[in-house]
Design a protein around this motif. Structure first.
Motif, short mmCIF file in Angstrom:
data_model
loop_
_atom_site.label_atom_id
_atom_site.label_comp_id
_atom_site.label_asym_id
_atom_site.label_seq_id
_atom_site.Cartn_x
_atom_site.Cartn_y
_atom_site.Cartn_z
N VAL A 102 0.84 -1.32 -0.01
CA VAL A 102 0.08 0.03 0.13
C VAL A 102 0.89 1.31 -0.07
N ARG A 103 0.81 1.99 -1.10
CA ARG A 103 1.73 3.13 -1.06
C ARG A 103 0.97 4.22 -0.26
N GLU A 104 1.97 5.31 -0.29
CA GLU A 104 1.57 6.66 0.42
C GLU A 104 0.33 7.38 -0.52
N GLN A 106 -2.38 6.13 -0.43
CA GLN A 106 -3.25 5.02 -0.77
C GLN A 106 -3.98 4.24 0.70
N PRO A 109 -0.78 2.74 4.62
CA PRO A 109 0.71 2.81 3.88
C PRO A 109 1.70 1.90 4.44
#
Length: 376
Positions: free
Chosen positions: A48-50, A52, A68
């Protein structure tokens, strides 16, 4: 390829081992990871990216939410899924679930504007219609609430699918704020920043119920119908040259000069002079009282009244606008204004002492109760 390797690849293709979303667009709010009929392997890696948030959905019910980070899926970090499926400790079998990624970044430079004129009651012009336009930015502040209230069961959601509804809310709350403020059209034009903040404040609670936060709201311009602006310009032009009577005299003199220069000489001049005198007397009779006092137009209803009148005989409104001084800079502003047109300060009559909490005058520099400095 041997039968053993083929079987191994087949089994591997049936299970999902990596879950992530790299967003190539600039307007996607929600994305459903393509699970299809595959199962998610216990121990699969979730990225999970920044900006998100990943949300697992079990048989239509929202389950675990991941911020994230990098996760190895297990019963330890999926408590809701574990409870819903009655997984025992150490459960290690593949499972089925839907995975949604919610984009929590700001969506900037969204345009809004009134499709048709908005009615407002102006203290100077009366009932008028205005148009407004501007920009705003927003983000998803509560992904779970947004999924429940807005998203539904689609594969993805773009900004274009919800901005029309947000624009409707902006216009609705702008109309309510205009009615509450009771500011004139030109006061609104002079206080766009403060008015925009007030609209944003009133709008925030409504959008907060949908899991959406308005980060910035800008009203770039208010505009009146062109025919009303033309009437205002005409009135302002007469005021600049000393009133309508002086305008008539100026136009008559211009006609006399033109006639004297045209062919016909003094005969033409005499005819024009007679017409000018007739027209001047007619206008004088129309705009003067028998007593000889000068007449003016009521600024509210445009009725012809005596220049010495304090109230309009037609609409009853006072002719002299009451004024007061700004509580901060001392500038003269219309009485009842909520903001100063010179410094923008709110016109509160009292403030609270930061030390003892006593109510004191807004202009006071020291507290009358404890003596503390109150310069703000």
């Amino acid at each position: 390829m041997s039968l053993k390797e083929s079987l191994k690849n087949f089994i591997k293709n049936q299970f999902i081992e990596v879950i992530e979303w790299t967003d190539p667009s600039v307007d996607t709010i929600v994305y459903r990871f393509p699970v299809a009929n595959k199962e998610i392997k216990m121990g699969a890696m979730l990225t999970v990216r920044e900006s998100q948030v990943a949300i697992f959905v079990n048989q239509g019910e929202l389950a675990d939410v991941f911020g994230p980070g990098l996760y190895e899926l297990s019963t330890n970090n999926m408590p809701v899924m574990t409870k819903l499926n009655s997984w025992k400790y150490g459960f290690n079998s593949p499972f089925k679930a839907e995975v949604y990624f919610v984009n929590t970044k700001q969506f900037l430079d969204q345009k809004w504007g009134t499709k048709s004129p908005v009615p407002m009651m102006d203290p100077v012009f009366g009932q008028i219609e205005v148009r407004a336009r501007g920009t705003y930015s927003f983000r998803v502040s509560d992904p779970v609430k947004f999924m429940r209230e807005v998203f539904g069961t689609k594969e993805s959601l773009k900004t274009s699918e919800i901005t029309s509804q947000i624009r409707s809310y902006i216009i609705q709350y702008m109309k309510d704020t205009m009615a509450e403020s009771k500011l004139s059209f030109f006061d609104l034009q002079g206080n766009l920043v403060e008015f925009s903040e007030k609209v944003k404040e009133n709008l925030s609670a409504k959008l907060g119920n949908l899991g959406i936060e308005i980060i910035n709201l800008t009203i770039e311009d208010f505009s009146m119908p062109e025919e009303l602006m033309e009437a205002y310009r005409e009135g302002a032009k007469y005021n600049l040259i000393g009133g309508f009577d002086r305008h008539v005299k100026k136009e008559t003199l211009k006609a006399l000069n033109t006639a004297a220069a045209n062919e016909g000489g003094m005969a033409g001049l005499g005819a024009t002079l007679g017409a000018g005198l007739f027209f001047g007397n007619m206008m004088k009779e129309s705009f003067s009282h028998p007593s000889g006092t000068e007449n003016v137009l009521c600024p509210h209803c445009r009725n012809v009244i005596s220049a010495n009148s304090k109230f309009c005989s037609n609409c009853g409104k006072p002719l002299g606008a009451e004024t007061t001084s700004c509580v901060k800079c001392g500038a003269e502003i219309p009485k009842g204004s909520k903001f100063c047109m010179s410094c923008g300060a709110p016109q509160t009559t009292e403030k609270t002492c930061p030390e003892c909490g006593a109510k004191i005058s807004a202009r006071a520099k020291f507290c009358s109760e404890c003596g503390a400095v109150c310069m703000s």
